[in-house]
Enzyme design. Structure first.
Site, mmCIF file in Angstrom:
data_model
loop_
_atom_site.group_PDB
_atom_site.id
_atom_site.type_symbol
_atom_site.label_atom_id
_atom_site.label_comp_id
_atom_site.label_asym_id
_atom_site.label_seq_id
_atom_site.Cartn_x
_atom_site.Cartn_y
_atom_site.Cartn_z
ATOM 1 N N GLN A 1 -0.686 -1.117 8.213
ATOM 2 C CA GLN A 1 -0.903 -0.102 7.179
ATOM 3 C C GLN A 1 -0.601 -0.658 5.791
ATOM 4 O O GLN A 1 0.508 -1.126 5.534
ATOM 5 C CB GLN A 1 -0.007 1.110 7.457
ATOM 6 C CG GLN A 1 -0.116 2.234 6.450
ATOM 7 C CD GLN A 1 0.837 3.379 6.774
ATOM 8 O OE1 GLN A 1 1.887 3.178 7.401
ATOM 9 N NE2 GLN A 1 0.482 4.575 6.381
ATOM 10 N N GLY A 2 -1.576 -0.603 4.885
ATOM 11 C CA GLY A 2 -1.394 -1.098 3.531
ATOM 12 C C GLY A 2 -1.302 0.018 2.516
ATOM 13 O O GLY A 2 -2.291 0.337 1.840
ATOM 14 N N TYR A 3 -0.136 0.622 2.422
ATOM 15 C CA TYR A 3 0.080 1.701 1.459
ATOM 16 C C TYR A 3 0.977 1.233 0.310
ATOM 17 O O TYR A 3 0.576 1.184 -0.838
ATOM 18 C CB TYR A 3 0.710 2.916 2.147
ATOM 19 C CG TYR A 3 -0.274 3.863 2.784
ATOM 20 C CD1 TYR A 3 -1.529 3.436 3.182
ATOM 21 C CD2 TYR A 3 0.055 5.197 3.012
ATOM 22 C CE1 TYR A 3 -2.437 4.304 3.770
ATOM 23 C CE2 TYR A 3 -0.839 6.068 3.590
ATOM 24 C CZ TYR A 3 -2.081 5.629 3.980
ATOM 25 O OH TYR A 3 -2.974 6.492 4.559
ATOM 26 N N SER A 4 2.221 0.895 0.614
ATOM 27 C CA SER A 4 3.213 0.595 -0.424
ATOM 28 C C SER A 4 2.837 -0.636 -1.226
ATOM 29 O O SER A 4 2.251 -1.601 -0.706
ATOM 30 C CB SER A 4 4.594 0.386 0.196
ATOM 31 O OG SER A 4 5.077 1.579 0.760
ATOM 32 N N GLU B 1 1.647 10.325 10.760
ATOM 33 C CA GLU B 1 2.827 9.455 10.796
ATOM 34 C C GLU B 1 4.104 10.287 10.843
ATOM 35 O O GLU B 1 5.063 9.945 11.538
ATOM 36 C CB GLU B 1 2.840 8.534 9.584
ATOM 37 C CG GLU B 1 3.990 7.541 9.591
ATOM 38 C CD GLU B 1 3.888 6.516 8.483
ATOM 39 O OE1 GLU B 1 4.591 5.500 8.545
ATOM 40 O OE2 GLU B 1 3.102 6.728 7.547
ATOM 41 N N SER C 1 10.138 8.919 1.450
ATOM 42 C CA SER C 1 11.595 9.033 1.369
ATOM 43 C C SER C 1 12.045 10.481 1.553
ATOM 44 O O SER C 1 11.260 11.421 1.405
ATOM 45 C CB SER C 1 12.096 8.514 0.015
ATOM 46 O OG SER C 1 11.651 9.378 -1.029
ATOM 47 N N GLU D 1 13.807 12.233 -0.375
ATOM 48 C CA GLU D 1 13.637 12.981 -1.621
ATOM 49 C C GLU D 1 12.209 13.533 -1.735
ATOM 50 O O GLU D 1 11.996 14.681 -2.135
ATOM 51 C CB GLU D 1 13.954 12.081 -2.819
ATOM 52 C CG GLU D 1 15.431 11.707 -2.950
ATOM 53 C CD GLU D 1 15.873 10.647 -1.958
ATOM 54 O OE1 GLU D 1 17.098 10.451 -1.800
ATOM 55 O OE2 GLU D 1 15.007 10.008 -1.330
#
Length: 408
Positions: free
Chosen positions: A138-141, A256, A384, A386
């Site tokens: 997975q290429g998100y961040s 996810e 996260s 938050e």
């Protein structure tokens, strides 16, 4: 206070569900033997320990038609019900099967392809996954786009029948093992935030891609950086509408945060059994404070189970995973961190021993030490805590949005 996987997932089973369960139990008993046996604690969702054996086990699952259970038959699945998926997760954990190596493709990209892909894409992408022939990551961040995912800066430019990609992804789990990456990239020049993004599938085995492993505290390299320098992919490798990648990305994140809780829940039940064994053997139950914390952890696990079933029921009623999935993600990640802290207090000085297999006299204690370290990241990845609280307050409870630009 024994832990029962049946008690954690007490579901009314139809005759078809019970037949499915018996078939699965028989298959696991016949195939979970030899090198595959006793490997339940070697590796995890972001830990590539024991990778080759786990890949071999995935191929065994594929040969038995146990991958993509809920996918339609024409795409290699079984058209299984949600109840049957829960039964699979429960029995898989009970049998002590190896941690899954194909999570990112089967559980994240595949549901997105089913929701947003063309018939041609579904056939092309899902059938090889049903046979465990391809590994996805997975290429998100990115360095400047983690929890603030809309800040994506990796770009792709259309040149005829291909896209040319430049940029960087980080914390890319299992990229060094993967054949393909599904990534969110910016395809509209001058666009910002959620606009102008596309959900793109990119082959990793090409000159324009460089994968750099990131060594973790556990000594492995489950995480990676991925650099794109004029990497290329076919124009047919965009899921959904060009420029509307945010919608597809949210489908992936919904799964996810929601479907993965089943695997976590049952692995946590196994860890609870380990903790009880350690507490008894080390006399920790004589300590009233520790005993109270262990009981509290047990109650928390039961709450997790019922909340997960509620979330899955809501998803079935709505036909999709909505923002309610954030409740489960926020809960289980915090619970597991606190639970593993209790385990370290039960271990006492032994908590300071190594985390590599064979570094201590007790393999159960080793398992809990590794789990403690892995849990530190669980309140960060997949969004996260938050961010989860913001989603819950704004999109579930309909509270006012958090003020922007306040400097807090």
């Amino acid at each position: 206070m024994a832990v029962s996987l049946d008690g954690i997932a007490a579901l009314p089973l139809s005759s078809a569900d019970q037949e499915f369960r018996e078939e699965l139990q028989t298959w696991l008993a016949e195939h979970l033997v030899g090198d595959f046996a006793g490997q339940a604690d070697r590796g995890g969702p972001d830990d590539d320990d024991n990778w080759e054996l786990r890949r071999e086990w995935e191929r065994e699952l594929g040969a038995g038609n146990w991958l993509g259970l809920s996918w339609p038959l024409e795409y290699g699945g079984r058209s299984a019900s949600m109840t049957q998926e829960i039964v699979f997760a429960m029995e898989y954990a009970r049998a002590g099967a190896p941690p899954r190596a194909a999570f990112h493709g089967e559980s994240l990209m595949a549901p997105t392809a089913l929701a947003h892909g063309t018939d041609e894409q579904k056939t092309r992408l899902l059938l090889p996954m049903s046979r465990s022939e391809v590994v996805w990551c997975q290429g998100y961040s990115e360095p400047d786009a983690g929890s603030d995912l809309a800040n994506i800066s990796t770009k792709a430019v259309r040149e005829g029948d291909v896209w040319v990609i430049n940029g960087q992804k980080i914390w890319t789990t299992f990229a060094h093992h993967a054949d393909w990456i599904f990534a969110i990239v910016r395809t509209e020049a001058g666009s910002a935030r959620h606009d102008g993004l596309s959900y793109m599938l990119i082959p990793l085995d090409q000159p324009g891609v460089r994968v750099v492993p990131i060594r973790t505290m556990l000594g492995d390299s489950g995480f990676n950086e991925v650099f794109f320098d004029h990497a290329r992919t076919s124009a047919t490798n965009v899921l959904g509408q060009e420029g509307d990648g945010w919608s597809a990305a949210m489908t992936t994140l919904g799964h996810e945060r929601a479907t993965s809780v089943l695997n976590y829940q049952f692995s946590f039940a196994r860890e609870m059994g380990y903790l009880q064994t350690l507490a008894r053997s080390r006399g920790a139950l004589a300590d009233p404070v520790l005993r109270d914390r262990i009981v509290d952890s047990y109650i928390g696990l039961e709450i997790m189970a019922y909340n997960n079933l509620r979330s899955l029921t809501t998803a079935l009623q709505q036909g999709k995973f909505g923002p309610e999935a954030s409740i489960g993600k926020y809960y289980w990640s915090r619970w597991h961190q606190e639970f593993t802290e209790v385990a370290m207090d039960v271990l006492g000085p032994d908590a300071l021993l190594g985390t590599n297999w064979g570094t201590g006299p007790d393999s159960t204690a080793e398992t809990m030490r590794r789990s403690f370290i892995r849990a530190r990241a669980e309140t960060i990845y997949a969004g996260s805590s938050e961010i989860q609280k913001n989603i819950i307050s704004e999109r579930v409870l309909k509270m006012p949005r958090e003020p922007k630009g306040t400097g807090r």
